[in-house]
Design an enzyme around this catalytic site. Structure first.
Site, PDB file in Angstrom:
ATOM      1  CB  SER A  20      -0.889   0.032   1.248  1.00  0.00           C
ATOM      2  OG  SER A  20      -1.813  -1.016   1.208  1.00  0.00           O
ATOM      3  N   GLY A  91      -5.946  -3.643  -7.739  1.00  0.00           N
ATOM      4  CA  GLY A  91      -7.123  -2.851  -7.381  1.00  0.00           C
ATOM      5  C   GLY A  91      -6.724  -1.502  -6.820  1.00  0.00           C
ATOM      6  NE  ARG A 119     -10.591  -6.468  -6.623  1.00  0.00           N
ATOM      7  CZ  ARG A 119      -9.536  -6.200  -5.864  1.00  0.00           C
ATOM      8  NH1 ARG A 119      -8.322  -6.349  -6.374  1.00  0.00           N
ATOM      9  NH2 ARG A 119      -9.694  -5.787  -4.628  1.00  0.00           N
ATOM     10  CB  SER A 164     -12.949   0.693   0.901  1.00  0.00           C
ATOM     11  OG  SER A 164     -12.041   0.802  -0.180  1.00  0.00           O
ATOM     12  CD  GLN A 166      -8.171  -1.022  -3.190  1.00  0.00           C
ATOM     13  OE1 GLN A 166      -9.177  -1.239  -3.868  1.00  0.00           O
ATOM     14  NE2 GLN A 166      -7.161  -1.870  -3.121  1.00  0.00           N
ATOM     15  CG  ASP A 312      -5.270  -7.113   2.153  1.00  0.00           C
ATOM     16  OD1 ASP A 312      -6.421  -7.248   1.694  1.00  0.00           O
ATOM     17  OD2 ASP A 312      -4.532  -6.154   1.853  1.00  0.00           O
ATOM     18  CE  LYS A 339     -10.443  -6.703   0.168  1.00  0.00           C
ATOM     19  NZ  LYS A 339     -10.059  -5.302   0.051  1.00  0.00           N
ATOM     20  NE  ARG A 343      -7.646 -12.434  -1.255  1.00  0.00           N
ATOM     21  CZ  ARG A 343      -6.879 -11.363  -1.159  1.00  0.00           C
ATOM     22  NH1 ARG A 343      -7.070 -10.499  -0.173  1.00  0.00           N
ATOM     23  NH2 ARG A 343      -5.923 -11.143  -2.040  1.00  0.00           N
ATOM     24  NE  ARG A 385      -2.967  -9.546   0.450  1.00  0.00           N
ATOM     25  CZ  ARG A 385      -1.756  -8.994   0.532  1.00  0.00           C
ATOM     26  NH1 ARG A 385      -0.748  -9.660   1.054  1.00  0.00           N
ATOM     27  NH2 ARG A 385      -1.543  -7.761   0.101  1.00  0.00           N
TER      28      ARG A 385
HETATM   29  C1  S3P Z   1      -5.552  -1.353   0.061  1.00  0.00           C
HETATM   30  C2  S3P Z   1      -6.747  -1.379   0.711  1.00  0.00           C
HETATM   31  C3  S3P Z   1      -7.509  -2.616   0.959  1.00  0.00           C
HETATM   32  C4  S3P Z   1      -6.646  -3.852   0.797  1.00  0.00           C
HETATM   33  C5  S3P Z   1      -5.804  -3.788  -0.434  1.00  0.00           C
HETATM   34  C6  S3P Z   1      -4.884  -2.581  -0.401  1.00  0.00           C
HETATM   35  C7  S3P Z   1      -4.895  -0.050  -0.154  1.00  0.00           C
HETATM   36  O1  S3P Z   1      -8.566  -2.673   0.030  1.00  0.00           O
HETATM   37  O2  S3P Z   1      -7.457  -4.998   0.767  1.00  0.00           O
HETATM   38  O3  S3P Z   1      -5.009  -4.958  -0.555  1.00  0.00           O
HETATM   39  O4  S3P Z   1      -3.685  -0.033  -0.457  1.00  0.00           O
HETATM   40  O5  S3P Z   1      -5.571   0.980  -0.017  1.00  0.00           O
HETATM   41  P1  S3P Z   1      -9.985  -1.948   0.310  1.00  0.00           P
HETATM   42  O6  S3P Z   1      -9.729  -0.520   0.423  1.00  0.00           O
HETATM   43  O7  S3P Z   1     -10.828  -2.276  -0.871  1.00  0.00           O
HETATM   44  O8  S3P Z   1     -10.496  -2.579   1.570  1.00  0.00           O
END
Ligand code: S3P
Length: 426
Positions: A20, A91, A119, A164, A166, A312, A339, A343, A385
């Site tokens: 991240s 993602g 996704r 989230s 993201q 994760d 994901k 999962r 994972r």
């Molecule tokens: C991430 C946020 C998480 C995580 C992903 C990385 C990020 O996803 O599962 O592997 O770097 O912001 P979500 O924001 O969809 O939960």
């Protein structure tokens, strides 16, 4: 790839940089003026996708192995890519870059691999559209490929239905360019690397409970970033050290940011022998060495605000729960269905095939620990994972476990099998 049980894991390892933080370091470096230096960058396929996308957007990025140099051109320095931006399996790249592209004075088309094309992108299209973005998904599916026509944006307050990082980060990145204030409220706090890095690059961020706000930014300042080890990668060796007999593993320099360290809390609640040494903090991101020893574990409940703090790590925690006395209940984890693979389904299917006593629920699973696992063929679904979780399960399973598409670990941990082999004592 085939795996067998082992009698002990011993030694000290350094796991690769946080995925991240590595993504964000490239993105913020690109939007800052001057050269940002990144050390311990994760050379996994996902983060390389982020590099390639920003190179296509006109940013010079030197990948010197142990050092990445991002020659940023400032908030308004990106230029249109002459070809489709390919985020691969990532993602994080897809969601975060869309927030940036929504505000550029040019159009972009973004896509990724088969998994990315399944996704959900409506979670970012909805709030970004409220800010004035023009994003259309081909075939009106709201999945990638996305066509993004840059617009001038207006700040909003967004109540996100999901916790989230993201989604939050995509909105905040768009907010750098939007008129006025942009804020996001989440049901629970998700990882805060974007907020910490925004502050490091000189953008004031206001955080109150689960709400984060920023205002239009005028300039980001280039930085030196030392990426901590990824706790999501360390998790595989933490669990391995706890469930393989006669084991003791030291994992050096792991990021233990409280928005990511749910696995430590769960391990402690389950009775794990786990200690932290050499604690440090660098620009808001705390790190420590994590030492784990084989432990007698007991079941627990993992739910609510804990879920985003270990989202994760749920596949490997499910493996761990098979070796704990009593029941482990995982709930409020519907997000796992969207994901890199579904999962929830894949964990239950594969652990059942190995002989575990596990039941799927609508938003999680119930695992009754103590039933011995046996080797079988595991379909990783090309999900990094899942492949790593079942490689660890195979170390304590009778017979041979064959993991299909095991090489997908290159997404987040290219040297995973090498590091695992290094720790094995037969
Ligand atoms: C991430 C946020 C998480 C995580 C992903 C990385 C990020 O996803 O599962 O592997 O770097 O912001 P979500 O924001 O969809 O939960």
């Amino acid at each position: 790839m085939n795996f067998q049980s082992v009698s002990s894991l011993q030694g000290e390892i350094q796991i690769p940089g946080d995925k991240s933080i590595s993504h964000r370091a490239i993105m913020f470096g690109a939007l800052a003026l001057g050269t940002t230096e990144i050390y311990n960058f994760l050379q996994g396929a996902d983060c390389l996708s982020t590099i390639h996308c920003f190179q296509k957007l006109g940013i010079e990025i030197e990948n010197l192995g142990s050092l990445i140099k991002v020659h940023g051109k400032g908030l308004h320095g990106l230029c249109a890519s002459s070809s489709i931006l390919d985020v691969g399996n990532s993602g994080t790249t897809a969601r975060l870059i869309t927030g940036i592209l929504a505000a550029q004075p040019f159009a972009s088309v973004l896509t990724g691999d088969e998994s990315i094309q399944r996704r959900p992108m409506d979670r970012i299209i909805t709030p970004l559209s409220m800010m004035g973005a023009s994003i259309t998904s081909h075939k009106k599916t709201r999945y990638c490929p996305l066509s993004i026509e840059g617009k001038s944006l207006t700040g909003i307050h967004y109540d996100s239905p999901v916790a989230s990082a993201q989604v939050k980060s995509s909105i905040l990145l768009a907010g750098l360019y939007a008129n006025g204030t942009t804020s996001v409220t989440e049901p629970y706090v998700s990882r805060n690397h974007t907020e910490l890095m925004l502050e490091q690059f000189g953008v004031p961020v206001i955080t109150h409970n689960t709400t984060v706000s920023i205002s239009t930014a005028s300039k980001l300042y280039h930085q030196k970033i030392i990426v901590p080890g990824d706790i999501s990668s360390a998790a595989f060796f933490m669990v391995a050290g706890l469930i393989v007999p006669n084991s003791c593993i030291r994992i050096q320099n792991v990021g233990i940011n409280p928005t990511r360290s749910g696995i430590l809390d769960v391990c402690i609640a389950m009775g794990a022998n786990i200690t932290l040494e050499n604690k440090k903090t660098d620009i808001g991101e705390p790190t420590a060495d994590i030492i784990v020893k084989t432990s007698n574990l007991k079941g627990t409940i993992i739910s609510g605000e804990m879920i985003p703090r270990l989202i994760d790590e749920i596949p490997i925690l499910a493996v761990m729960a098979c070796f704990a006395d009593g029941e482990t209940i995982i709930k409020d984890a519907k997000e796992l269905k969207v994901k890199e693979s579904n999962r929830l389904d894949i964990i239950v299917k594969n652990l059942s095939a190995m002989g575990a006593d596990i039941t799927a629920t609508d938003d999680g699973m119930i695992i009754r620990g103590g039933k011995p696992l046996h080797g079988t063929t595991i379909d990783s679904n090309n999900d990094h994972r899942i492949a790593m979780s079942f490689a660890i399960a195979s170390l304590v399973a009778d017979g041979v476990t064959a993991i299909q598409n095991a090489e997908c670990v290159a997404i987040s941990y290219p040297n995973f099998y090498h590091d695992l082999a290094y720790l094995i004592r037969t």
